[in-house]
Scaffold this active site. Sequence first.
Site, PDB file in Angstrom:
ATOM      1  N   GLN A   3       0.840  -1.198   0.000  1.00  0.00           N
ATOM      2  CA  GLN A   3       0.000   0.000   0.000  1.00  0.00           C
ATOM      3  C   GLN A   3       0.874   1.248   0.000  1.00  0.00           C
ATOM      4  OE1 GLN A   3      -2.742  -0.015   3.273  1.00  0.00           O
ATOM      5  NE2 GLN A   3      -3.351   2.107   2.994  1.00  0.00           N
ATOM      6  N   CYS A  21      -6.379   0.382   1.867  1.00  0.00           N
ATOM      7  CA  CYS A  21      -6.026  -0.986   2.244  1.00  0.00           C
ATOM      8  C   CYS A  21      -7.131  -1.952   1.835  1.00  0.00           C
ATOM      9  CB  CYS A  21      -5.754  -1.086   3.741  1.00  0.00           C
ATOM     10  SG  CYS A  21      -7.158  -0.637   4.797  1.00  0.00           S
ATOM     11  N   HIS A  60      -8.338  -1.847   9.554  1.00  0.00           N
ATOM     12  CA  HIS A  60      -7.426  -2.214   8.473  1.00  0.00           C
ATOM     13  C   HIS A  60      -7.944  -3.494   7.826  1.00  0.00           C
ATOM     14  CE1 HIS A  60      -3.570  -1.710   6.541  1.00  0.00           C
ATOM     15  NE2 HIS A  60      -3.187  -2.932   6.846  1.00  0.00           N
ATOM     16  N   ASN A  69      -1.410  -8.662   5.528  1.00  0.00           N
ATOM     17  CA  ASN A  69      -1.510  -7.231   5.773  1.00  0.00           C
ATOM     18  C   ASN A  69      -1.073  -6.495   4.504  1.00  0.00           C
ATOM     19  OD1 ASN A  69      -1.172  -4.567   6.568  1.00  0.00           O
ATOM     20  ND2 ASN A  69      -0.239  -5.081   8.532  1.00  0.00           N
ATOM     21  N   TRP A  94       0.155  -3.774   4.064  1.00  0.00           N
ATOM     22  CA  TRP A  94       1.394  -3.018   4.231  1.00  0.00           C
ATOM     23  C   TRP A  94       2.619  -3.835   3.809  1.00  0.00           C
ATOM     24  CZ3 TRP A  94       0.365  -0.871   9.857  1.00  0.00           C
ATOM     25  CH2 TRP A  94      -0.600   0.141   9.773  1.00  0.00           C
TER      26      TRP A  94
END
Length: 638
Positions: free
Chosen positions: A72, A78, A249, A281, A283
């Site tokens: 991201q 997200c 998230h 995740n 990220w």
Amino acid sequence: MVIPYEGQCYSALKRQCQHNGCLFEDPLFPASDQSLFYLNNNIGDITWKRPKEIHSDPHLFVHGISARDLHQGHLGNCWFIAACSSLASREPLWHKVIPDWRSQEWDKINPGSYAGIFHFRFWRFGDWVDVVIDDRLPSLNGQLVYCHSNDKNEFWCALLEKAYAKMHGCYEALDGGNTADALVDFTGGVSQSIDLTANGLKEDEDKRSELFEKVLKVHQRGGLISGSIRATSIEEMEAKLDCGLVKGHAYAVTDVRKVRLGHGLLAYLKSDKLTMIRLRNPWGQTEWTGAWSDSSEEWTKVSKSEREKIGVTVDDDGEFWMTFDDFVAHYTDLVICALINTAVLSIHKTWEESMLRGSWRCHDDPLFNRAGGCSNNKHSFLQNPQYVFDVKKPDDEVLICLQQKDRRARLKEGRGENLAIGFDIRRVEVNRLYRMHSIQQKEGGAVYCNSRSVFLQIILKEGRYVIIPTTFDPGLEGEFLLRLFTDMSSDCRELTLDEPPQTCWSGMFGYPSLVTQVHVVNAHGLPGQDLNGADPYVIIRCEGEKVRSQVYKNTCDPVFDIKGLFYRKKASQPIIIEVCIYNFNVVNDSLLGMVTLPAEPGAFQQVLNLKGRGGRPNSISLGTVTVAVVTSTEFTSI
């Protein structure tokens, strides 16, 4: 059928650029701030660069496509990245979203064929839409601003994000959203949001097991899944918990398994299996640190071959395993996007789909108003659009999805908020052909929500039903898509007329003067055919028309609960109700008893004694039937 977005044809534009020897520049999504923001630039001095200006050897894919590719960027999307991670794990699905990808890839042998143009496909409001983009990507200090890959020369995710942003008006329109929407856009499936804090799920082991089997089935059949932990305040958004999970998230679910415990041959002889789920995740880092995390000692309970089989890694790549019980304990929301199988030739269960487009529209005349709000608005609720469908089995599982037209592209106009939408299901007369004008029995409905779509899975008995899609508040306008899935064809259609139309034949054959609703509630004390009781059913007859119920097995006290609606020309002609007995081994069924109703204007409910053929009294009691009748000269009263 695929529809070119905004009329832009990828193949024609590409040929034109190749012929002119130039790289494509998209006039509908220019390399300027208007494609980035609908408010103000809050990032800095952005420059637009083509992949060749970022890396000397650009590719769509490097070593294939993987959920671990994505990271991201400077955008709160997200939810979209999580959906992309799920998509990357499903080859048949991403092939559809990224069509003919080999021909879109950079060609080292023939570099002159490259035209700086790409296209991607999304399912939007019932159609697959082909979105064309150029390859100019926003960058800051030589780095991609938004979604990017682990490999500096891999660009599929950045280009896919750009196409999605174009469809929504700008990149900033993707800031904050719902993973369920992106999953549907990637698949054309049906998304269901499940509140893991409701119905005692966290405490009830049986409910958790049932949910796991559902999630496992969706995963095994190619569906996409996401999970999140609800944030209750702005301060909690993207706050990291002690266990490594992040609030507010969206996480992609990349695998669902029953993992075998133990080592060697003994493990295969045992039945011990752990229900587990793998998440990622967006990220690309920050993982779960509890039991069964990457390097936890619990993995020693699983053989090396089993770990390799399920792909356990110890990299800080944002992907991790946890038990399904831990998942339910820590997460609050689960999104399941199931692919509904409508293929005729299939070894799995197939569904019959009805898909209808409609709209909520205001009008001063109540008969033409179609924006009546939810059932709290008693005077206007039935003014909403109405859709009738039939359940043709004694019991049938029905899936209903109501989707409103996406409003994100209108954020620049300050009109990007979703409407709060929902729907009611009302059971109606089995022969109803015209709009419902009085409230009838509610069988179910969706909880009102300002999400893009709402979903309901329900078991309904044989009969006719009306779906009433609404906004929560009256007087709001918008477009919607109604999707209905049943085991057998439901003949779903919109009810548009309020009453029988007058035609050129009405003068010759007459026009109805009365409308009568007959509700046969139940029967009691019917004589039995054998020790198990009887197999009765009921027929309602009126002016040559008839309505028949299903057969009720082995009972002398059937609850028929069946309604018929009749538009009558002959007020003096009675309505006849017949209770019959089904005879399996005989050609003709037998008439047990009947009652005759005058049904003049008015309303009543009575318990009536059944009489013999022709309405004659019988020496032996034939039982009773409970009937409710409403008759009116106003067709729009029922």
